[in-house]
Design an enzyme around this catalytic site. Structure first.
Site, PDB file in Angstrom:
ATOM      1  N   GLU A  78     -19.946 -15.755  80.160  1.00  0.00           N
ATOM      2  CA  GLU A  78     -18.967 -16.098  81.199  1.00  0.00           C
ATOM      3  C   GLU A  78     -18.304 -17.437  80.900  1.00  0.00           C
ATOM      4  O   GLU A  78     -17.373 -17.836  81.580  1.00  0.00           O
ATOM      5  CB  GLU A  78     -19.608 -16.118  82.583  1.00  0.00           C
ATOM      6  CG  GLU A  78     -20.469 -17.332  82.901  1.00  0.00           C
ATOM      7  CD  GLU A  78     -20.860 -17.363  84.381  1.00  0.00           C
ATOM      8  OE1 GLU A  78     -21.230 -16.307  84.931  1.00  0.00           O
ATOM      9  OE2 GLU A  78     -20.787 -18.444  84.989  1.00  0.00           O
TER      10      GLU A  78
ATOM     11  N   CYS B  36     -24.218 -21.594  83.714  1.00  0.00           N
ATOM     12  CA  CYS B  36     -24.701 -20.283  83.260  1.00  0.00           C
ATOM     13  C   CYS B  36     -23.887 -19.794  82.071  1.00  0.00           C
ATOM     14  O   CYS B  36     -22.665 -19.873  82.067  1.00  0.00           O
ATOM     15  CB  CYS B  36     -24.617 -19.273  84.396  1.00  0.00           C
ATOM     16  SG  CYS B  36     -25.821 -19.549  85.708  1.00  0.00           S
TER      17      CYS B  36
ATOM     18  N   ARG C  46     -15.798 -14.594  88.463  1.00  0.00           N
ATOM     19  CA  ARG C  46     -15.404 -15.626  87.490  1.00  0.00           C
ATOM     20  C   ARG C  46     -14.006 -15.361  86.921  1.00  0.00           C
ATOM     21  O   ARG C  46     -13.739 -15.594  85.745  1.00  0.00           O
ATOM     22  CB  ARG C  46     -16.432 -15.724  86.352  1.00  0.00           C
ATOM     23  CG  ARG C  46     -17.843 -16.029  86.820  1.00  0.00           C
ATOM     24  CD  ARG C  46     -17.942 -17.329  87.605  1.00  0.00           C
ATOM     25  NE  ARG C  46     -19.288 -17.519  88.123  1.00  0.00           N
ATOM     26  CZ  ARG C  46     -19.693 -17.176  89.338  1.00  0.00           C
ATOM     27  NH1 ARG C  46     -18.829 -16.623  90.185  1.00  0.00           N
ATOM     28  NH2 ARG C  46     -20.925 -17.378  89.729  1.00  0.00           N
TER      29      ARG C  46
END
Length: 286
Positions: free
Chosen positions: A279, A208, A160
């Protein structure tokens, strides 16, 4: 002449449906329009924010006291197994189209609510694949108006993460090199089917929330083991379908989400010893 709007809200541009008022808003449909906007930003010395699909971002309830730029650079040009795509193009649509053409490499993009620029910026990934793996080059415009054509080899990518998270400017376009495959379409359809059955796809969410601390201990599993599926603070709720997703079950605020994130971190650390790191990007927070 630059067209500026007032009276808009970040909530309109968030897959979470969360966010406060925007001071000024404009759109960019081409490189030249983005250059004009950046020249104006430099003159006015005003903070700016690039908006794509509004996924993977939690926007502040207080809004953004600067210029929000909607990225609508959305061309798509194919040449055999290579494709050049504007950064405002739908990443999910690109995944579907490439698979339909019989090319492998972007099947995982199907159903990811991001623009191509956002996917490159965050190095989006799923199903064991990441964006950087099929990239050939990235075209980037700096805030100072300098245009760069970066081969993938000159950039850094991680979980990420991409080099662009440390650069001031905007990704203009991306070029991908894909592989011919008779199985690409079937894989792409299977990924979509799995996503629909295992994620709260039709709910208001931003994907997420936490990074997976290890391949053996994904965040969703740790949260589920702590009995937190369905836990709720205000309008923010942990999805009963997938524990690493939070959904806006009503009129959730950014504060509700932040409080729920903190509660999950504390509970998981107490019960498992693992620390969960978000994230998602938090936009507008001091």
């Amino acid at each position: 002449m630059l067209s500026l709007q007032q009276g808009r809200s970040l909530k309109e541009f968030s897959t979470f449906g969360i966010g406060g008022p925007i001071h000024l808003l404009t759109e960019a449909r081409s490189l030249s329009e983005m250059q004009e906007i950046f020249q104006w930003i430099q003159r006015e010395k005003i903070p700016f924010l690039i908006l794509g699909k509004g996924s993977n971002c939690l926007f502040d309830d207080r809004g953004f006291d600067g210029l929000a730029i909607i990225n609508k650079i959305d061309f798509c040009h194919w040449a055999g197994n290579e494709v050049s795509v504007g950064s405002g193009y739908s990443f999910s649509l690109l995944g579907v189209q490439s698979a339909r053409k019989g090319f492998a490499g972007l099947e995982f993009a199907s159903g990811i609510p991001a623009t191509v620029g956002g996917a490159v910026f965050m190095n989006a990934g799923a199903n064991g694949s990441e964006t950087w793996q099929v990239l050939r080059s990235i075209q980037f415009l700096s805030l100072e108006g300098e245009f760069y054509d970066y081969p993938k080899e000159e950039l850094e990518f991680g979980y990420r993460y991409s080099s662009f998270q440390k650069k001031m400017g905007v990704i203009v376009s991306a070029a991908f090199t894909l592989s011919p495959s008779k199985e690409a379409r079937a894989r792409q359809l299977a990924i979509v089917e799995t996503r629909l059955s295992t994620q709260p796809y039709r709910e208001k969410s931003i994907g997420c929330i936490f990074r997976n601390p290890s391949p053996e201990k994904p965040a969703g599993l740790l949260i589920d083991q702590c009995g937190l599926k369905g836990a709720q603070i205000g309008g923010a709720k942990i999805s009963p379908v997938h524990a690493n997703f939070m959904i806006n079950s009503g009129d959730a605020s950014a504060k509700d989400v932040l409080d729920l994130i903190q509660m999950v971190q504390e509970r998981v650390r107490e019960q498992t010893g693992w620390h969960l790191e978000p994230e998602i990007r938090m936009i507008g927070f001091s």
